[in-house]
Design an enzyme around this catalytic site. Structure first.
Site, PDB file in Angstrom:
ATOM      1  CB  SER A 101      -0.953  -0.037   1.200  1.00  0.00           C
ATOM      2  OG  SER A 101      -1.892   0.996   1.145  1.00  0.00           O
ATOM      3  CG  ASP A 246      -2.804   3.996  -1.528  1.00  0.00           C
ATOM      4  OD1 ASP A 246      -3.522   3.910  -2.535  1.00  0.00           O
ATOM      5  OD2 ASP A 246      -2.895   3.205  -0.572  1.00  0.00           O
ATOM      6  CG  ASP A 248      -3.026  -0.605  -2.456  1.00  0.00           C
ATOM      7  OD1 ASP A 248      -3.051   0.572  -2.041  1.00  0.00           O
ATOM      8  OD2 ASP A 248      -3.708  -1.512  -1.950  1.00  0.00           O
ATOM      9  CG  ASP A 250      -6.312   0.713  -0.922  1.00  0.00           C
ATOM     10  OD1 ASP A 250      -5.434   1.603  -0.819  1.00  0.00           O
ATOM     11  OD2 ASP A 250      -6.352  -0.287  -0.181  1.00  0.00           O
TER      12      ASP A 250
END
Length: 459
Positions: A101, A246, A248, A250
């Site tokens: 993340s 960010d 990833d 999400d």
């Protein structure tokens, strides 16, 4: 206490703490737990972000799944919400995202999603851990024609792009303006492969920055955890809005035309106002965590909305939404769940909802964001003994200090104390109208907690 999984999957230093051997076991155990009630060879999707260790972890994951007898579709670099969406779209038995993340590149992680495209609950993660540490893992071995097969399906990214076209193209054609320009920071992460395509196909004028991943520059001085570059870019290029994802994809945070941050709480307020105006905010309710800003609570009350809070973690926000039929919730960090579209935080989706709200009102981003007044927040970590970190609400002196301050605030501030899930720390968060005052009070309470629950010596 779980051994491997934390609040958001497994996250560790890649190739040492998160070794290929560990990942192989996580895959075999996960495939078993998530598909033990099916009567067919399970199909599992795997997506990853742009970290240098992504291919290594992916290879170990694929090997674990295939050796159990699961079939794998390798999606390549793809945002977490895209994997979640494709899991449901193609009725896969489960999926995995390999990502850490917003963390720096040396970390990597494993997040499991169920066949419904949602992060699996705590009890399933605990069951996976039990299988990993039992002798049963060695029995989960396919032989002969039962061994799984894998295929590369990077082409499925087009399905994710079509998802946005299907849901936003018509409305944005009506709302879009030639003078509306957005700056988009993809954090050299997973959205770097898709954000430009989505904004282009929807006809939104935009500039893309930080979309040249090299394996080690993910989140480095950019994206939702480092907004400085985006803020300056928005001002220099005279953009109407800045968007930051960010690693990833999400999370989404925003920046107004003056370079001021619009955090997750303000984003929830903006989207809730838009949905309510369209009579599409289920039960006139928004869901957030206990860490959300007091200003969001006050915004809700002033606008006739119900405000529901959960413990920290977007999975708990989603659980509350599903349980009671709500369709909007999220976290201050930018995890925003618009349940009518996707059952996970989706940065690109969130940014399109913000853009719709701004264009619909014909106002500047700063004006739209002004519907919520954010209260200053101070967070201080108190170092305590590991076996005492959950005792802060049992100590009379600590309880008395907290109650006294909350009474003094009289609704215009609050004290929130919680134990860290992973470290020997108690987190002291105070909100109020005076930054210096709440900082002083937070330090006083943190010192008291260290004195009572630590070794008594300030480090």
């Amino acid at each position: 206490m779980r051994k491997y999984f934390g609040t958001d999957g497994i996250r560790r230093i890649a190739n040492t703490e998160l070794s290929p051997e560990l990942v192989y076991k996580v895959a075999k155990a996960g495939a078993y737990v998530l598909s033990k009630h099916t009567d067919h060879a399970p199909t599992i999707l795997i997506g990853r972000d742009t970290r240098i260790s992504g291919s290594l972890i992916e290879s170990a994951m694929v090997a674990g799944f295939l050796s159990y007898g699961a079939n794998v579709k390798i999606l390549g670099v793809m945002p977490t919400p895209a994997v979640a969406y494709l899991t449901r779209r193609f009725k896969a038995d489960a999926s995995v995202v390999i990502s850490a993340s917003h963390n720096t590149y040396e970390f990597n992680g494993v997040k499991y999603f169920s066949n419904k495209g949602m992060k699996i609950p705590d009890e399933l993660e605990e069951e996976i851990e039990e299988v990993m540490d039992s002798g049963k893992i060695d029995e989960l071995t396919a032989v002969n024609d039962k061994i799984g097969v894998s295929e590369i399906r990077t082409d499925l990214l087009e399905e994710y792009i079509y998802f946005f076209r299907k849901n936003f193209e018509e409305e944005l054609e009506r709302l879009n303006r030639d003078d509306f320009v957005v700056a988009v920071d993809t954090a050299n992460g997973a959205t770097s492969v898709v954000a430009d395509k989505v904004f282009t196909v929807l006809g939104i004028k935009h500039h893309i920055i930080n979309d040249s991943p090299n394996g080690i520059n993910i989140n480095e001085g950019c994206g939702s955890t480092h907004l400085e570059m985006l803020k300056q870019y928005v001002i220099d290029k005279k953009c109407n809005l800045g968007i930051a994802y960010d690693g990833d994809g999400d999370r989404c945070l925003a920046v107004d035309e003056n370079g001021n941050e619009i955090d997750g709480d303000k984003i929830i307020a903006i989207i809730s106002q838009y949905l309510k105006s369209k009579e599409k905010l289920n039960k006139d309710t928004i869901v957030a965590t206990v860490m959300s800003n007091l200003g969001l609570n006050k915004y809700a009350k002033q606008n006739g909305l119900t405000f529901v809070q959960t413990k920290v973690g977007d999975r708990y926000v989603l659980e509350e939404m599903l349980k009671n039929g709500y369709n909007l919730g999220g976290e201050q960090s930018g995890h925003v769940i618009c349940l009518d579209y996707n059952p996970t935080g989706d940065g690109i989706l969130t940014s399109l909802m913000i853009i719709k709200a701004i264009l619909e009102q014909g106002k500047k981003a700063s004006e739209v964001a002004s519907i919520m007044k954010a209260y200053p927040q101070v967070l201080i970590n108190a170092k305590v003994l590991s076996d005492k970190k959950y005792d802060f609400d049992k100590d009379e002196e600590i309880k008395s200090a907290i109650e006294k301050l909350n009474k003094e605030f009289d609704g215009n501030g609050r004290v929130l104390i919680r134990a860290s899930g992973t470290e020997p720390l108690v987190r002291v968060m105070i909100e109020g109208e005076d930054q210096d005052y709440i900082k002083q009070k937070a330090q006083t309470i943190a010192n008291l907690i260290e004195q009572k629950l630590g070794d008594g010596v300030k480090k």
